[in-house]
Design an enzyme around this catalytic site. Structure first.
Site, PDB file in Angstrom:
ATOM      1  N   GLU A 145      -0.625  -9.242  -0.984  1.00  0.00           N
ATOM      2  CA  GLU A 145       0.212  -9.039  -2.166  1.00  0.00           C
ATOM      3  C   GLU A 145       1.006 -10.261  -2.578  1.00  0.00           C
ATOM      4  O   GLU A 145       1.252 -10.484  -3.757  1.00  0.00           O
ATOM      5  CB  GLU A 145       1.189  -7.879  -1.921  1.00  0.00           C
ATOM      6  N   ASP A 192       0.028  -3.970   1.684  1.00  0.00           N
ATOM      7  CA  ASP A 192       0.909  -3.248   2.610  1.00  0.00           C
ATOM      8  C   ASP A 192       0.367  -1.856   2.917  1.00  0.00           C
ATOM      9  O   ASP A 192      -0.446  -1.297   2.175  1.00  0.00           O
ATOM     10  CB  ASP A 192       2.321  -3.135   2.026  1.00  0.00           C
ATOM     11  N   ASP A 197       1.900   1.108   3.046  1.00  0.00           N
ATOM     12  CA  ASP A 197       2.492   2.308   2.468  1.00  0.00           C
ATOM     13  C   ASP A 197       1.684   2.747   1.243  1.00  0.00           C
ATOM     14  O   ASP A 197       0.643   2.185   0.922  1.00  0.00           O
ATOM     15  CB  ASP A 197       3.966   2.073   2.120  1.00  0.00           C
ATOM     16  N   GLU A 210       2.298   2.517  -1.930  1.00  0.00           N
ATOM     17  CA  GLU A 210       2.229   1.499  -2.974  1.00  0.00           C
ATOM     18  C   GLU A 210       1.165   0.462  -2.630  1.00  0.00           C
ATOM     19  O   GLU A 210       0.381   0.035  -3.475  1.00  0.00           O
ATOM     20  CB  GLU A 210       3.599   0.827  -3.133  1.00  0.00           C
ATOM     21  N   TYR A 268       7.052  -4.413   9.311  1.00  0.00           N
ATOM     22  CA  TYR A 268       7.129  -3.988   7.911  1.00  0.00           C
ATOM     23  C   TYR A 268       8.452  -3.302   7.626  1.00  0.00           C
ATOM     24  O   TYR A 268       8.920  -2.467   8.405  1.00  0.00           O
ATOM     25  CB  TYR A 268       5.964  -3.050   7.593  1.00  0.00           C
ATOM     26  N   ARG A 315       9.508  -1.335   5.077  1.00  0.00           N
ATOM     27  CA  ARG A 315       9.615  -0.037   4.394  1.00  0.00           C
ATOM     28  C   ARG A 315       9.072   1.033   5.325  1.00  0.00           C
ATOM     29  O   ARG A 315       7.865   1.200   5.464  1.00  0.00           O
ATOM     30  CB  ARG A 315       8.845  -0.055   3.070  1.00  0.00           C
ATOM     31  N   HIS A 324       4.252   2.999  10.767  1.00  0.00           N
ATOM     32  CA  HIS A 324       4.144   3.632  12.078  1.00  0.00           C
ATOM     33  C   HIS A 324       5.258   3.225  13.023  1.00  0.00           C
ATOM     34  O   HIS A 324       5.350   3.749  14.113  1.00  0.00           O
ATOM     35  CB  HIS A 324       2.810   3.262  12.720  1.00  0.00           C
TER      36      HIS A 324
END
Length: 767
Positions: free
Chosen positions: A9, A82, A84, A86, A287, A289, A332
């Protein structure tokens, strides 16, 4: 032919991963989403299953063209956005837009950017998870439908350029509801008595502070008690000792990191997320988020090794925390350092501070409990039944407290208090007493941290939505401002007893003050009231939380995403049509009283340019805008009359009149044909002539293009430009929000503006 193309990203992430994979892989960035719904149309086919209509924005067309070319030349394409929802959606958009083929496309995920994690992901690829994609699409479509249909109602019924949102409007309601609680709160006065005692068995100079267990309603009752205590004999009636245990806090989730960084480091939510993003992309943390408090086996083992080697085995206690958040779906693992042994990292001071916070929280979570001794002593006297309370806490074994202690939203007393050895019946020599006038406190206004905590408690939004929601409310629409509340200053009389003599002392007590609070503006309250009256379901806290649960069901494959939208849209759209066609408009007006000088009525109203007060009627009426933070509901007649003192002629300088007044962007000086902003905190009603002259002279010597502020160890500058001040960073310029005092901007405030806004486009501006 390139064998492997990896698409991530962000460029920073691409650079870090490229170092791990070497020359057999080419790592490129998509710079976030490469396509989205159209900006200026609904872009949702309501008649055919709510199918989204995506487009590639103009600023992403070159990126897409470059990625298409690279993908065509690659043997295998690895989608590494990523992990998630999104990120999953970004991978799906890349797959669709670049025309990728299933046989040579791999989806890989990892929650830390380390060589082992990247190689493990490549060894264990998977397909794109369409359930996660659908959950993201459901959120995007639902938010677009709500915003696109509610906003025109606000334009028609209240004021142009307003907006509403499924989560933002509910968050705004929380802030507005809290403000009304404070407005309706009726404070009550009481007197709190404290005493200083010297234990008879203790060496001279030892004092112990105690608080009376009775509060008095007025000064007379408090004074009667103090006189009664003159010459009284005080002694210890009881001593209660209990051993207690304190447990370390769980490793950080997104929301707990946002809250703790606000409390300990004074970072805003968006600033915390921007810094955490950089730490993650550089490979320093996992990560950022996540709803999970789980730690990997590797993290548990390396934490134990570090604790045993640096503190001793008695300080180690391996534990795994259970995730409390319902529907936890982001990642996770908790936010932790990728390498526990790295106690420090290179980077900016802010990056180092946030990393240190994450590191300490992670390691402390694996340390032993702290053991404390809590002592509660009751002191009585021979002239009444009232008791004084002495409470103390002694740390018997510090455990995790040796490294880290979690902050709280409420101010705390000093934690550890040591007492001399005391016994029941021991005489306590009174060394002075005070009876202070206090007031019951209203609920505290939300800070960014406490708002995030409340949203999480209610199940509204998700970790990734908190920062943009708050940013939209403060910067995007002006519904709220983040600022300090001075509070109400009240003259009180306190009592002091020394050597048996009681005297009165005058003092100013401040009630309701707060720093860095989220304060609703008039337009925010008007919009909230209108939406609550007409769209109560959308503004309902329980309904908004239930929608999040439905998104979770979509992510788990238990609910088709367009069925979720359909069940919501039909009744919602019918209500929109009905409200659009009614004749109800939002008119806010409140009569404040009359001007005692001329008897003219004073009314507070809301108009096209915001809230204002009006004096008189007909052609002779006068107008004055409300100051930021003033509300129609709570402004007093006294405050309103002060607004009519502007414009105010302060005096002359070089034969030219100096006039202080207020405009749309705050208070300023009118000096000849020049308008000069007053510095932050300057009051145009009370500022004197010398201060005005100083502002005028400083303005005259400052040239356009001059540097207003520089910051050490940073390339950030605040520049005075031809069209106003702006921030310069990394070759890009960033607009400073209207009403902001450029000269007062700190480095942290500049970074917050940079992280939450886009650089200005010079070419588009010239055009």
């Amino acid at each position: 032919m390139e064998e492997n193309l990896v698409i991530v990203e962000s460029p920073a992430k691409a650079g870090t991963i490229q170092k791990f994979l070497g020359k057999d892989y080419v790592v490129k960035s998509s710079f976030g989403h490469i396509r989205d719904l159209h900006d200026n149309s609904l872009s949702i086919d309501v008649e055919h299953g709510f199918k989204p209509e995506y487009e590639i924005p103009a600023d992403k067309k070159k990126v897409v063209a470059d990625l298409k070319k690279a993908a065509k030349a690659a043997g295998t394409v690895w989608l590494a956005s990523d992990e998630d929802r999104e990120g999953e959606a970004i991978s799906w958009h890349l797959y669709e837009t670049l025309g990728l083929k299933k046989e040579n496309t791999r989806r890989i995920v990892f929650h830390e950017i380390t060589k082992n994690a990247i190689l493990h992901a490549i060894e264990n690829p998977r397909d794109i998870d369409m359930n996660l994609v659908d959950a993201q699409q459901a959120r995007r479509v639902l938010d677009r439908l709500v915003g696109f249909e509610l906003s025109p109602i606000l334009w028609k019924k209240i004021q142009p350029k307003l907006s509403a949102g499924r989560v933002q409007s509910v968050a705004l309601r929380l802030i507005v509801d809290r403000e009304r609680e404070i407005m309706n709160f009726r404070k009550e006065q009481y007197y709190r008595v404290e005493a200083a005692f010297h234990p008879a068995s203790a060496p001279a100079g030892i004092q112990v502070k105690a608080v009376l267990d009775t509060k008095f309603p007025d000064i007379d009752a408090a004074e009667e008690f103090l006189h009664r205590c003159s010459g009284a004999v005080f002694s210890i009636r009881s001593i209660d000792k209990k051993e207690g245990v304190r447990f370390p806090a769980a490793p950080f989730t997104t929301s707990s990191l946002q809250q703790e960084a606000a409390r300990k480091l004074r970072f805003s939510v968006s600033q915390t997320m921007g810094i955490a993003q950089k730490l993650y992309e550089a490979g320093y943390i996992t990560y950022m988020r996540t709803d999970s408090t789980n730690l990997s086996t590797l993290a548990l083992n390396t934490s134990k090794k570090y604790i045993c080697e640096n503190f001793g085995e008695e300080y180690s206690r391996t534990r795994q925390y259970k995730t409390k958040a319902k529907g936890a779906q982001e990642a996770h693992e908790a936010i932790r350092p990728t390498y526990i042994e790295h106690t420090e990292i290179p980077g900016t001071p802010q990056e180092k501070k946030l990393y240190d916070l994450i590191w300490k929280r992670t390691v402390a979570s694996q340390m032993a409990d702290a053991k404390v001794m809590k002592t509660d002593i009751k002191v009585g006297h021979d002239k009444g039944a009232e008791l004084f309370s002495i409470q103390a806490t002694e740390v018997l074994f510090d455990g995790f407290l040796k490294l880290y202690m979690e902050s709280t939203d409420e101010p705390q007393e000093d934690d550890e208090i040591l007492l001399p050895e005391l016994s029941t019946g021991e005489v306590m020599e009174e060394q002075g007493m005070t009876a202070e006038c206090k007031f019951t406190a209203p609920p505290m206004r939300y800070s960014e941290a406490t708002l995030v905590k409340k949203l999480e408690e209610l199940g509204i939004g998700r970790p990734s939505t908190y920062a943009p929601t708050i940013s939209t409310l403060t910067k995007g629409r002006g519904y709220i401002i983040k600022g300090d509340k001075e509070g109400e200053k009240i003259q009180v009389t306190n009592l002091v007893m020394k050597d048996g003599t009681v005297s009165r002392v005058r003092k100013t007590e401040t009630v309701g003050a707060g720093k860095g609070r989220l304060l609703p503006q008039e337009i925010g309250m008007i919009v909230t009231d209108y939406l609550v009256d007409n769209f109560s379901r959308i503004l309902d806290y329980g309904f908004t939380a239930d929608v999040e649960k439905d998104f979770d069901k979509v992510a788990e494959g238990k609910m088709p995403w367009n069925e979720l939208i359909a069940s919501f849209y039909s009744p919602f759209h019918d209500r929109v049509e009905k409200v659009l066609n009614d004749h109800q408009y939002s008119h806010v007006s409140r009569e404040l009283g009359t001007d005692p000088k001329d008897g003219k009525p004073i009314v507070a109203k809301y108009g096209q340019y915001g809230p204002y007060v009006q004096k008189g009627e007909g052609e002779d009426r006068q107008f004055a805008s409300l100051a930021p933070g003033q509300l129609i509901e709570s402004i007093t007649l006294e405050d309103a009359l002060k607004l009519f003192e502007l414009p105010r002629t302060v005096g002359e300088y070089n034969g030219v009149s100096i006039v202080c007044t207020k405009g749309r962007f705050g208070p300023y000086i009118k000096y000849g044909d020049r308008n000069i902003s007053l510095p932050r905190g300057a009051d145009p009603i009370s500022i004197d002539l010398d201060s005005c002259i100083k502002v005028i002279e400083e303005s005259a010597t400052r040239k356009a293009g001059a540097v207003i502020s520089n910051f050490e160890q940073s390339d950030i500058q605040v520049i005075d430009g031809n069209y106003g001040a702006y921030i310069k960073h990394a070759g890009q310029n960033y607009r400073i929000p209207k009403g902001t005092d450029a000269a007062a901007l700190t480095e942290e405030a500049c970074k917050e503006i940079i992280s939450s806004s886009k650089p200005t486009n010079r070419r588009a501006r010239r055009k």
